[in-house]
Write an enzyme that holds these catalytic residues in place. Sequence first.
Site, short mmCIF file in Angstrom:
data_model
loop_
_atom_site.label_atom_id
_atom_site.label_comp_id
_atom_site.label_asym_id
_atom_site.label_seq_id
_atom_site.Cartn_x
_atom_site.Cartn_y
_atom_site.Cartn_z
N GLY A 192 -9.01 8.16 10.63
CA GLY A 192 -9.02 9.05 9.48
C GLY A 192 -10.37 8.86 8.80
O GLY A 192 -10.92 7.76 8.84
N ARG A 196 0.85 -1.19 0.00
CA ARG A 196 0.00 0.00 0.00
C ARG A 196 0.89 1.24 0.00
O ARG A 196 1.78 1.37 0.85
CB ARG A 196 -0.89 0.01 1.24
CG ARG A 196 -1.79 1.23 1.32
CD ARG A 196 -2.55 1.29 2.63
NE ARG A 196 -3.38 2.48 2.72
CZ ARG A 196 -4.02 2.85 3.83
NH1 ARG A 196 -3.95 2.11 4.91
NH2 ARG A 196 -4.75 3.94 3.84
N HIS A 245 -16.02 6.47 4.48
CA HIS A 245 -14.97 5.72 5.18
C HIS A 245 -14.69 6.48 6.47
O HIS A 245 -14.09 7.56 6.45
CB HIS A 245 -13.71 5.64 4.31
CG HIS A 245 -12.56 4.95 4.97
ND1 HIS A 245 -12.15 3.68 4.62
CD2 HIS A 245 -11.72 5.35 5.97
CE1 HIS A 245 -11.13 3.33 5.38
NE2 HIS A 245 -10.85 4.34 6.20
N GLY A 291 -17.53 3.69 11.05
CA GLY A 291 -18.67 3.49 10.15
C GLY A 291 -19.30 2.12 10.29
O GLY A 291 -20.52 1.97 10.19
N GLU A 292 -18.47 1.11 10.54
CA GLU A 292 -18.97 -0.26 10.67
C GLU A 292 -19.56 -0.56 12.04
O GLU A 292 -20.45 -1.41 12.17
CB GLU A 292 -17.84 -1.25 10.38
CG GLU A 292 -17.34 -1.24 8.95
CD GLU A 292 -16.04 -2.02 8.78
OE1 GLU A 292 -15.78 -2.93 9.60
OE2 GLU A 292 -15.28 -1.71 7.84
N GLY A 348 -13.04 6.21 10.08
CA GLY A 348 -12.21 5.58 11.10
C GLY A 348 -11.49 6.69 11.86
O GLY A 348 -12.03 7.78 12.02
N ASP A 357 -3.45 4.73 -2.65
CA ASP A 357 -4.66 5.29 -2.03
C ASP A 357 -5.33 6.33 -2.92
O ASP A 357 -6.54 6.54 -2.84
CB ASP A 357 -4.30 5.97 -0.70
CG ASP A 357 -4.48 5.03 0.48
OD1 ASP A 357 -4.52 3.82 0.27
OD2 ASP A 357 -4.59 5.53 1.62
N ASP A 389 -10.34 8.31 20.12
CA ASP A 389 -11.13 7.10 19.87
C ASP A 389 -12.61 7.40 20.11
O ASP A 389 -12.99 7.77 21.23
CB ASP A 389 -10.65 5.97 20.79
CG ASP A 389 -11.21 4.61 20.40
OD1 ASP A 389 -12.41 4.54 20.06
OD2 ASP A 389 -10.46 3.62 20.45
#
Length: 359
Positions: free
Chosen positions: A166, A45, A162, A287-288, A164, A102, A237
């Site tokens: 970030g 990545r 997305h 998000g999840e 998280g 990315d 967090d």
Amino acid sequence: MFELPSRKVIDKGIVEEVKRDAYEQAIKAIFDKYKQYDISMVSHRVVHGGEDFKESVIITDDVKQKIDALSRFAPLHNPINLLGIELAQKIRPDALHVAVFDTAFHQTMPPVSYLYPLPYEYYEKYGIRKYGFHGTSHRYVVQRAEQLMGTPKEKLRLISCHIGSGASITAVRYGQSIDTSMGMTPLAGVMMGTRSGNIDPGILPYIAEIEKTDTAGAMEILNKESGVLGLSGISSDLRDIEKASAEGNERAKLALELFAQRLHDFIGLYLARLNGIDGIIFTAGVGENSELVRQLVCNGLEYAGVILDKEANRNNKGEGFINSPYSPVKIMVIPTNEELVMATDAYQLFLNKTDMVQV
């Protein structure tokens, strides 16, 4: 670690909090763990591919030079990405090494999305423009949404969230990114765990002045001391923030509300850019897993056909729809799988290379 083309996961793991001087040892330990396997491909990545890379590529010396040159846009990421590539090539020189960027998914954005209202020569000479990030994640969940909805991408307008530590929001028309919240760097866009997201640019020199620091020092504050952490004073967090907010901490409550509001704002913006949407996707850690954030983000979007089913949202585990049966817009939770995209891209390049050799 995948077996291809079956996509079977042989093993998986994570290495965290590695010091720079221990990086080579950490990379070597991963390969040592799998020394009994004949590893054909290694997928890397890479955060910033600029305008040079619109898709994943086999790594050559020229590719490495370009990754290095693009470090000016991602000084915290690209040099480390390049170090990982060179170490892995040293350890497994016979494997095919592939770079997955990315930024690649967002190279379909039109100029009206990626240009900044600055002197045009800054784009021509220095490449100052929006590039966008999290592209591998957005690409995976958009493809998965197409499958879940049973609708070809040529008919879909989607907003991919997305979220998280970030976070970025992407407007996708007919399978292609047409706009995204992050900019030339991952600092731009929505509020994040420790990053400010979009702010008045005049704040930057003012912070440098009052903190008696330079631009780099001010950027450090915007990147590492701002966002959810800066507002709450507790944590970056969201799990900690939700807990503190429920216990009555006002700053935690404010941080949570502002975090959701910034996401909500970008969804409204992309609703306009897409002239309506067929689906919204939530992915990545927050998000999840955060039903509260998903609810706060969707609240008030009913006018646009976005109607959340509170029970479905509360009970959702893993992949699934969380919209009301009466909602014209589908709302989906799709766990991202960037590793699978990286593996399948590498495999496709491996097959193409093999075909070329045979010819």
